[in-house]
Design a protein around this motif. Structure first.
Motif, mmCIF file in Angstrom:
data_model
loop_
_atom_site.group_PDB
_atom_site.id
_atom_site.type_symbol
_atom_site.label_atom_id
_atom_site.label_comp_id
_atom_site.label_asym_id
_atom_site.label_seq_id
_atom_site.Cartn_x
_atom_site.Cartn_y
_atom_site.Cartn_z
ATOM 1 N N ASN A 74 0.863 57.006 71.144
ATOM 2 C CA ASN A 74 1.628 56.751 69.918
ATOM 3 C C ASN A 74 3.044 56.268 70.207
ATOM 4 O OD1 ASN A 74 2.854 59.068 70.759
ATOM 5 N ND2 ASN A 74 2.183 60.348 69.065
ATOM 6 N N ASN A 75 3.248 55.767 71.437
ATOM 7 C CA ASN A 75 4.515 55.104 71.789
ATOM 8 C C ASN A 75 5.736 55.973 71.490
ATOM 9 O OD1 ASN A 75 3.089 52.765 72.556
ATOM 10 N ND2 ASN A 75 3.134 51.988 70.467
ATOM 11 N N THR A 76 5.659 57.238 71.860
ATOM 12 C CA THR A 76 6.709 58.186 71.536
ATOM 13 C C THR A 76 7.245 58.855 72.793
ATOM 14 O OG1 THR A 76 5.729 58.609 69.368
ATOM 15 C CG2 THR A 76 7.280 60.242 70.192
ATOM 16 N N VAL A 77 8.552 59.036 72.814
ATOM 17 C CA VAL A 77 9.197 59.773 73.891
ATOM 18 C C VAL A 77 9.890 60.995 73.291
ATOM 19 C CG1 VAL A 77 11.312 58.400 73.770
ATOM 20 C CG2 VAL A 77 10.750 59.606 75.888
ATOM 21 N N TYR A 78 9.856 62.092 74.039
ATOM 22 C CA TYR A 78 10.427 63.348 73.583
ATOM 23 C C TYR A 78 11.490 63.831 74.570
ATOM 24 C CZ TYR A 78 6.055 63.368 70.939
ATOM 25 O OH TYR A 78 4.998 63.031 70.134
ATOM 26 N N LEU A 79 12.422 64.620 74.044
ATOM 27 C CA LEU A 79 13.390 65.289 74.898
ATOM 28 C C LEU A 79 13.489 66.737 74.435
ATOM 29 C CD1 LEU A 79 15.395 64.854 77.257
ATOM 30 C CD2 LEU A 79 17.186 64.591 75.518
ATOM 31 N N GLN A 80 12.940 67.644 75.221
ATOM 32 C CA GLN A 80 13.050 69.066 74.946
ATOM 33 C C GLN A 80 14.327 69.570 75.597
ATOM 34 O OE1 GLN A 80 11.034 71.170 73.083
ATOM 35 N NE2 GLN A 80 12.669 72.670 73.431
ATOM 36 N N MET A 81 15.211 70.101 74.777
ATOM 37 C CA MET A 81 16.512 70.555 75.261
ATOM 38 C C MET A 81 16.613 72.065 75.092
ATOM 39 S SD MET A 81 18.944 67.520 73.740
ATOM 40 C CE MET A 81 18.659 67.995 72.033
ATOM 41 N N ASN A 82 16.708 72.780 76.198
ATOM 42 C CA ASN A 82 16.824 74.233 76.187
ATOM 43 C C ASN A 82 18.175 74.648 76.756
ATOM 44 O OD1 ASN A 82 14.140 74.382 75.252
ATOM 45 N ND2 ASN A 82 13.344 74.469 77.355
ATOM 46 N N SER A 83 18.536 75.885 76.510
ATOM 47 C CA SER A 83 19.795 76.444 77.027
ATOM 48 C C SER A 83 20.965 75.504 76.733
ATOM 49 C CB SER A 83 19.680 76.700 78.535
ATOM 50 O OG SER A 83 18.612 77.573 78.831
ATOM 51 N N LEU A 84 21.051 75.069 75.504
ATOM 52 C CA LEU A 84 22.071 74.089 75.141
ATOM 53 C C LEU A 84 23.474 74.667 75.281
ATOM 54 C CD1 LEU A 84 20.182 72.470 72.177
ATOM 55 C CD2 LEU A 84 21.161 71.212 74.099
ATOM 56 N N LYS A 85 24.383 73.792 75.682
ATOM 57 C CA LYS A 85 25.786 74.149 75.863
ATOM 58 C C LYS A 85 26.641 73.297 74.934
ATOM 59 C CE LYS A 85 24.879 74.820 80.816
ATOM 60 N NZ LYS A 85 25.285 74.400 82.185
ATOM 61 N N SER A 86 27.853 73.737 74.715
ATOM 62 C CA SER A 86 28.744 72.985 73.829
ATOM 63 C C SER A 86 28.988 71.577 74.366
ATOM 64 C CB SER A 86 30.071 73.726 73.660
ATOM 65 O OG SER A 86 30.695 73.947 74.915
ATOM 66 N N GLU A 87 28.985 71.432 75.676
ATOM 67 C CA GLU A 87 29.205 70.106 76.263
ATOM 68 C C GLU A 87 28.014 69.169 76.094
ATOM 69 O OE1 GLU A 87 29.616 73.088 77.788
ATOM 70 O OE2 GLU A 87 29.044 72.971 79.915
ATOM 71 N N ASP A 88 26.909 69.659 75.551
ATOM 72 C CA ASP A 88 25.782 68.786 75.240
ATOM 73 C C ASP A 88 25.965 68.105 73.881
ATOM 74 O OD1 ASP A 88 23.658 71.297 76.655
ATOM 75 O OD2 ASP A 88 24.245 69.391 77.582
ATOM 76 N N THR A 89 26.985 68.496 73.153
ATOM 77 C CA THR A 89 27.254 67.891 71.848
ATOM 78 C C THR A 89 27.522 66.401 72.009
ATOM 79 O OG1 THR A 89 28.130 69.924 70.886
ATOM 80 C CG2 THR A 89 28.832 67.846 69.895
ATOM 81 N N ALA A 90 26.746 65.590 71.292
ATOM 82 C CA ALA A 90 26.847 64.141 71.420
ATOM 83 C C ALA A 90 25.869 63.480 70.450
ATOM 84 C CB ALA A 90 26.526 63.693 72.851
ATOM 85 N N VAL A 91 26.014 62.179 70.315
ATOM 86 C CA VAL A 91 24.975 61.390 69.661
ATOM 87 C C VAL A 91 23.991 60.961 70.745
ATOM 88 C CG1 VAL A 91 24.441 59.326 68.342
ATOM 89 C CG2 VAL A 91 26.544 60.595 67.866
ATOM 90 N N TYR A 92 22.737 61.230 70.523
ATOM 91 C CA TYR A 92 21.688 60.914 71.494
ATOM 92 C C TYR A 92 20.943 59.658 71.042
ATOM 93 C CZ TYR A 92 22.393 65.317 73.930
ATOM 94 O OH TYR A 92 22.943 66.341 74.666
ATOM 95 N N TYR A 93 20.823 58.724 71.975
ATOM 96 C CA TYR A 93 20.166 57.452 71.707
ATOM 97 C C TYR A 93 18.920 57.331 72.583
ATOM 98 C CZ TYR A 93 24.674 56.136 69.661
ATOM 99 O OH TYR A 93 25.815 56.089 68.910
ATOM 100 N N CYS A 94 17.817 56.968 71.969
ATOM 101 C CA CYS A 94 16.640 56.683 72.771
ATOM 102 C C CYS A 94 16.583 55.188 73.054
ATOM 103 C CB CYS A 94 15.367 57.133 72.076
ATOM 104 S SG CYS A 94 15.046 56.345 70.485
#
Length: 120
Positions: A74-94
């Motif tokens: 189905n032409n899909t990519v995933y990003l599982q994000m665990n143990s998130l930190k404040s420095e992970d705050t951002a706009v994420y682009y695929c």
């Protein structure tokens, strides 16, 4: 060809989120797929990428916490994000390197971006 990203939101530090990005349109083959992110005042940086053969590459800052995967059917990519930190705050682009027609060179396509906010 369009890439539609989803799954961003607000989460507390230590929490998890799963981003999805689906490619649609005229697609002959998808090679590399992945995620970049851009925090305010920073340059866009690679987060994770995955080949059509499912080899992966991660930024050092997310190794052991993020997992990239893809579903070729189905032409899909995933990003599982665990143990998130404040420095992970951002706009994420695929993005995806897509060949639309067999005899035309592949090119990179980008999604619209999805905001991930991690509160401390």
């Amino acid at each position: 060809v369009q890439l539609q990203a989803s799954g961003g939101g607000l989460v507390q530090a230590g929490g998890s989120l799963r981003l999805s990005c689906a490619a649609s349109g005229t697609i002959y083959r998808i090679d590399l797929m992945g995620w970049y992110r851009q925090a305010p005042g920073n340059q866009r940086e690679m987060v994770a990428e995955i080949t059509s053969g499912t080899s992966t590459n991660y930024a050092d800052s997310v190794k052991g916490r993020f997992t990239i995967s893809r579903e070729n059917t189905n032409n899909t990519v995933y990003l599982q994000m665990n143990s998130l930190k404040s420095e992970d705050t951002a706009v994420y682009y695929c993005y995806a390197n897509i060949k639309s027609v067999q005899y035309i060179p592949a090119r990179n396509y980008w999604g619209q971006g999805t905001l991930v906010t991690v509160s401390s």
